[in-house]
Design a protein around this motif. Structure first.
Motif, PDB file in Angstrom:
ATOM      1  N   GLU A  88       4.464   1.917  -4.720  1.00 17.55           N
ATOM      2  CA  GLU A  88       3.532   1.003  -4.857  1.00 17.55           C
ATOM      3  C   GLU A  88       2.746   1.148  -6.350  1.00 17.55           C
ATOM      4  N   ASP A 142      -4.059  -1.665   0.030  1.00 19.71           N
ATOM      5  CA  ASP A 142      -2.769  -1.257   1.114  1.00 19.71           C
ATOM      6  C   ASP A 142      -2.447   0.044   0.771  1.00 19.71           C
ATOM      7  N   LEU A 143      -2.466   0.448  -0.540  1.00 21.31           N
ATOM      8  CA  LEU A 143      -2.634   2.076  -0.590  1.00 21.31           C
ATOM      9  C   LEU A 143      -3.453   3.214  -0.233  1.00 21.31           C
ATOM     10  N   ARG A 144      -4.958   2.569   0.251  1.00 21.64           N
ATOM     11  CA  ARG A 144      -5.667   3.823   0.376  1.00 21.64           C
ATOM     12  C   ARG A 144      -5.737   4.296   2.108  1.00 21.64           C
ATOM     13  N   GLY A 190       4.456   6.078 -11.214  1.00 24.04           N
ATOM     14  CA  GLY A 190       4.447   6.275 -10.092  1.00 24.04           C
ATOM     15  C   GLY A 190       5.499   7.073 -10.006  1.00 24.04           C
ATOM     16  N   LYS A 197      -2.430   5.151   3.272  1.00 25.05           N
ATOM     17  CA  LYS A 197      -1.723   5.830   2.536  1.00 25.05           C
ATOM     18  C   LYS A 197      -1.634   7.198   2.351  1.00 25.05           C
ATOM     19  N   VAL A 214      -3.195  -4.638  -3.571  1.00 27.08           N
ATOM     20  CA  VAL A 214      -2.370  -3.294  -3.703  1.00 27.08           C
ATOM     21  C   VAL A 214      -3.093  -1.761  -2.974  1.00 27.08           C
ATOM     22  N   TRP A 215      -4.081  -1.705  -4.201  1.00 24.30           N
ATOM     23  CA  TRP A 215      -4.684  -1.119  -4.120  1.00 24.30           C
ATOM     24  C   TRP A 215      -5.254  -0.618  -2.698  1.00 24.30           C
ATOM     25  N   LEU A 265       4.903   7.373  -2.231  1.00 22.17           N
ATOM     26  CA  LEU A 265       3.459   6.259  -3.069  1.00 22.17           C
ATOM     27  C   LEU A 265       4.086   5.659  -4.523  1.00 22.17           C
TER      28      LEU A 265
END
Length: 452
Positions: A281, A422-424, A244, A426, A419-420, A278
């Motif tokens: 996250e 929720d990241l997709r 990150g 973006k 979390v993964w 990113l």
């Protein structure tokens, strides 16, 4: 001895010793006694040999916390100090490593035939943080095993160690054991221990020892794998955090765009902005992975270490039985046989009466010593039988460990999966299609090859 005219023969048969002077012929009455022994040794209700504790009862006896005190005291040799807190005694005291050493010595003095856990090693120089933390955990396991032992938990030595707030705790511990014999001398059943033991106690002891040795080896391997799993989770957390940060570094890059790439300046600017966002996250993912690793260290690895410490204390007890009581018993029997031979030689050579009387007196003393050692041998086996039961009381701890491991994996993967996911969405900001329309990349075909 104990109903036999020859202490050597009686002690040899009862202790299960094979390499002794010539055995005597077995009388028919002895054969009958051996035949009825199994029915006589059936355990009646209320037999003091049998334990009735459950794992929950033992765990509920006390929970002791051992925390490191950051400050170091001492003018020349600095030392580490611990805060030891007991739920049962509602106490909080300060202890040094040497206090733990004296505490363990007093336990071994009073309970030589019981499972007294070992202490972690003392490292005088070059003790780094990792070693100090590992020793703190080991001391915590040690004092909790002691505080939950059926006998230790009721002894004054434990109460002093957990609740005495004076500066001379070591002297107090030693004073409490002064002029007090060990458990054999204070237990009312010590001289009758043989009456409660199974007829095949030696065979049972050998089988139990082999079983617990195998259990120890298996759990040692489980602990090693659990450590690696927890360590991988922590390493994964560090990698995610660095990943990150590198994305954030790309997004924060201020290098000017060359003129020949000016037509795609909007693409590069959008990409940098998205990458920088990113990193949040990935930091959250790293935190979740670290939490899972720490939880597995505390709930899985530490419980496995606790059980291994208990199994190791049983192995140490078996060695004390063989090298201590049994070995001394054998030496006493050998010494007695030599005295008997000297007595026979003196009688044959018609020596002076005074020397014969002195030899007779020594033989009587040795007979008494053999009798005491034989009783101690039976009492040691009696205690070993109970400590073996205690090991089996702790076996259900396995289900606690597995449940903690499964729950940690489920919870960890569940939180990280959220979390993964929720990241997709973006990721769509990372790619710009024709006419500056932002579109996410298409999924690759199943064979992993690009159609272009």
């Amino acid at each position: 001895l104990l109903g036999s005219s020859d202490p050597l023969a009686s002690a040899s048969q009862s202790a299960g010793i094979v390499d002794l002077p010539t055995p005597q012929a077995i009388e028919p009455q002895a054969i009958v006694q051996q035949a009825v022994a199994p029915s006589r040794m059936q355990m009646p209700q209320g037999n003091p040999l049998l334990l009735s504790h459950t794992l929950q009862e033992l765990l509920a006896r006390d929970t002791v916390q051992v925390e490191l005190i950051p400050e170091k005291k001492g003018l020349f040799l600095k030392h580490v100090e611990y805060e030891v807190s007991s739920q049962r005694f509602k106490s909080s005291v300060y202890r040094r490593y040497n206090d733990f050493v004296v505490f363990q010595e007093m336990l071994l003095h009073k309970f030589p035939y019981r499972m007294v856990p070992a202490l972690p090693p003392k490292r005088m120089l070059g003790a780094d943080r990792e070693f100090i933390e590992a020793r703190r955990r080991a001391l915590k396991r040690f004092v909790n095993l002691v505080a939950r032992h059926p006998l230790f938990s009721e002894d004054v030595v434990l109460k002093l160690f957990l609740s005495f707030s004076g500066s001379d705790v070591q002297n107090k511990l030693k004073e409490s054991a002064q002029c007090v014999g060990d458990e054999f001398m204070n237990c009312k059943l010590a001289t009758r221990a043989k009456d409660f033991l199974p007829a095949d106690i030696q065979a049972q002891f050998a089988i139990s020892r082999e079983l617990i040795r195998n259990i120890y080896n298996s759990f040692h391997k489980l602990r090693d794998r659990a450590e690696r799993i927890a360590s991988r989770a922590i390493d994964n957390a560090a990698d995610l955090l660095i990943f990150g940060k590198e994305l954030s570094a790309i997004g924060s890059d201020t290098t000017p765009l060359p003129s020949w790439a000016a037509l795609n300046s909007s693409t590069w600017g959008s990409l940098k902005q998205a990458l920088k966002g990113l990193s949040v996250e990935f930091a959250l993912l790293a935190d979740k992975a670290a939490q899972q690793g720490k939880q597995e260290e505390n709930d899985v690895v530490e419980k496995l270490n606790l059980f291994l410490d208990l199994l190791q204390s049983y192995k140490d007890l078996c060695e004390r039985h063989e090298k201590g009581v049994l070995h001394k018993h054998q030496r006493a029997l050998h010494k007695y046989s030599l005295m008997k031979r000297q007595m026979m030689s003196a009688a044959a050579q018609n020596r002076e009466p005074e020397s014969v009387e002195q030899l007779e007196s020594r033989i009587v003393e040795q007979e008494n010593a053999i009798q005491t050692m034989e009783l101690r041998n039976y009492f040691s086996l009696y205690c070993l039988h109970q400590e073996t039961q205690l090991i089996h009381v702790y076996l259900p701890l396995t289900s606690h460990i597995l449940r903690a491991f499964v729950n940690s994996q489920i919870q960890g993967h569940k939180e990280m999966s959220k979390v993964w996911n929720d990241l997709r969405p973006k990721l769509s900001c990372l790619f710009a299609g024709p006419h500056s329309a932002l579109t996410p990349p298409c999924s690759p075909p199943e064979d992993g090859l690009c159609p272009h």
